[in-house]
Design an enzyme around this catalytic site. Structure first.
Site, PDB file in Angstrom:
ATOM      1  CG  ASP A 128      70.811  71.771   3.862  1.00  0.00           C
ATOM      2  OD1 ASP A 128      71.659  70.818   3.714  1.00  0.00           O
ATOM      3  OD2 ASP A 128      69.538  71.513   3.950  1.00  0.00           O
ATOM      4  CE  LYS A 132      79.076  77.307  -5.290  1.00  0.00           C
ATOM      5  NZ  LYS A 132      78.598  76.398  -6.295  1.00  0.00           N
ATOM      6  CE1 TYR A 204      76.293  68.466   6.353  1.00  0.00           C
ATOM      7  CE2 TYR A 204      76.819  69.990   8.110  1.00  0.00           C
ATOM      8  CZ  TYR A 204      76.850  69.612   6.771  1.00  0.00           C
ATOM      9  OH  TYR A 204      77.238  70.429   5.754  1.00  0.00           O
ATOM     10  CD  GLU A 205      78.063  68.020  17.019  1.00  0.00           C
ATOM     11  OE1 GLU A 205      76.970  67.964  17.014  1.00  0.00           O
ATOM     12  OE2 GLU A 205      79.011  68.702  17.813  1.00  0.00           O
TER      13      GLU A 205
HETATM   14  C1  LIG Z   1      73.482  69.535   6.886  1.00  0.00           C
HETATM   15  S1  LIG Z   1      71.752  68.414   7.246  1.00  0.00           S
HETATM   16  C2  LIG Z   1      71.842  68.238   8.986  1.00  0.00           C
HETATM   17  C3  LIG Z   1      71.041  67.299   9.500  1.00  0.00           C
HETATM   18  C4  LIG Z   1      71.263  67.105  11.168  1.00  0.00           C
HETATM   19  N1  LIG Z   1      70.569  68.130  11.512  1.00  0.00           N
HETATM   20  C5  LIG Z   1      72.585  66.957  11.695  1.00  0.00           C
HETATM   21  O1  LIG Z   1      73.121  67.963  12.398  1.00  0.00           O
HETATM   22  O2  LIG Z   1      72.978  65.679  11.245  1.00  0.00           O
HETATM   23  C6  LIG Z   1      70.355  69.778   7.181  1.00  0.00           C
HETATM   24  C7  LIG Z   1      69.115  68.894   7.091  1.00  0.00           C
HETATM   25  O3  LIG Z   1      68.062  70.173   7.235  1.00  0.00           O
HETATM   26  C8  LIG Z   1      67.063  69.830   6.488  1.00  0.00           C
HETATM   27  N2  LIG Z   1      66.126  70.843   5.948  1.00  0.00           N
HETATM   28  C9  LIG Z   1      66.566  71.947   4.945  1.00  0.00           C
HETATM   29  N3  LIG Z   1      65.580  72.698   4.898  1.00  0.00           N
HETATM   30  C10 LIG Z   1      64.702  72.355   5.515  1.00  0.00           C
HETATM   31  C11 LIG Z   1      63.314  72.690   6.020  1.00  0.00           C
HETATM   32  N4  LIG Z   1      62.883  73.904   5.209  1.00  0.00           N
HETATM   33  N5  LIG Z   1      62.479  72.283   6.776  1.00  0.00           N
HETATM   34  C12 LIG Z   1      62.955  71.191   7.655  1.00  0.00           C
HETATM   35  N6  LIG Z   1      64.345  70.699   7.202  1.00  0.00           N
HETATM   36  C13 LIG Z   1      64.979  71.050   6.106  1.00  0.00           C
HETATM   37  C14 LIG Z   1      67.752  68.744   5.199  1.00  0.00           C
HETATM   38  O4  LIG Z   1      66.889  68.069   4.511  1.00  0.00           O
HETATM   39  C15 LIG Z   1      68.832  68.116   5.845  1.00  0.00           C
HETATM   40  O5  LIG Z   1      68.467  67.021   6.274  1.00  0.00           O
END
Ligand SMILES: C[S@@+](CC[C@H](N)C(=O)[O-])C[C@H]1O[C@@H](n2cnc3c(N)ncnc32)[C@H](O)[C@@H]1O
Length: 222
Positions: A128, A132, A204-205
């Site tokens: 994520d 901001k 997501y990519e």
């Molecule tokens: C933008 S998505 C990308 C998902 C995947 N890696 C992709 O590229 O399709 C980021 C993911 O990281 C997870 N995430 C965020 N903080 C995390 C944490 N502290 N531990 C494990 N996963 C986390 C979110 O729930 C989300 O599914």
């Protein structure tokens, strides 16, 4: 993990799950679950030649793809989003993968209870971005977390970070280069511009929501 560590993720539940995925959460999830307390993955799977960890695996397609390619490696996945966990379970079920373990939760909590030098590779793919400035504290990559990852990755092991947000790439590079524990492997621009040979495209990519083409940062544990 400190109780007051800022939350790094968004929602933990999305649309109601279809019956098949809901059933897998009942039947398969308990078999693959990473137990509570101190957790030694090598004791769980002594035959595994290496142990890898994917943090925030989203729909799990990268994790499942890597697990299929490398049945000799145990791959741990941690993801707080329930629907993502259910998607990974479907991949595991469909491909009959026996080398995956899963935790629905926060990677920072799991990292604390893994033994020192127990992993060969860590993947953080499209975390994520929290673009901001006031949300930067929510980014997963922070100095403390970089040190926590260094503790669990053996010398010579690797960390792959990929983002399509320019500022998050520089943010991460700054923190990893300032760390005594990690070396950036890039020697020329193509090394971070082009997907590494073993990369698998993530969901997501494909969405390409960032402000740049993906930037691939590979680090080696000193
Ligand atoms: C933008 S998505 C990308 C998902 C995947 N890696 C992709 O590229 O399709 C980021 C993911 O990281 C997870 N995430 C965020 N903080 C995390 C944490 N502290 N531990 C494990 N996963 C986390 C979110 O729930 C989300 O599914």
């Amino acid at each position: 993990m400190e109780d007051r560590a800022p939350r790094t993720y968004g929602r933990v539940k999305g649309r109601p799950l279809r019956a098949g995925k809901a059933a897998l959460l009942e039947t398969l999830a308990p078999k693959l679950a990473i137990p509570a307390g101190p957790f030694d993955p090598h004791a769980l799977a002594p035959a595994a030649v290496e142990v890898w960890l994917e943090i925030g695996f989203g729909g799990g397609e990268h994790l499942a793809g890597q697990a299929e390619r490398r049945p000799d490696v145990l791959i741990l996945g941690v993801e707080p989003f329930l629907n993502g966990v259910a998607s990974l379970l479907r991949h595991v079920d469909e491909h009959g993968l026996a080398n995956v373990r899963v935790l629905q939760g926060d990677a920072r909590e799991l990292v604390e209870r893994l033994p020192a030098a127990s992993l060969e590779r860590v993947f953080i793919l499209f975390p994520d971005p929290w673009p901001k400035t006031r949300h930067h504290k929510r980014r997963l990559v922070q100095r403390d977390f970089v040190a926590a990852l260094a503790r669990i990755v053996r010398p010579g092991g690797g960390l792959r970070f990929v983002t399509d947000w320019r500022d998050y790439a520089s943010w991460t590079l700054e923190r990893l280069l300032a760390s005594p524990d990690w070396t950036w492997t890039a020697e020329r621009a193509d090394d971070w511009r082009k997907p590494p040979a073993d990369h698998l495209t993530t969901r997501y990519e494909r969405k390409a929501l960032g402000d740049t083409a993906p930037i691939f940062l590979d680090f080696v544990r000193r």
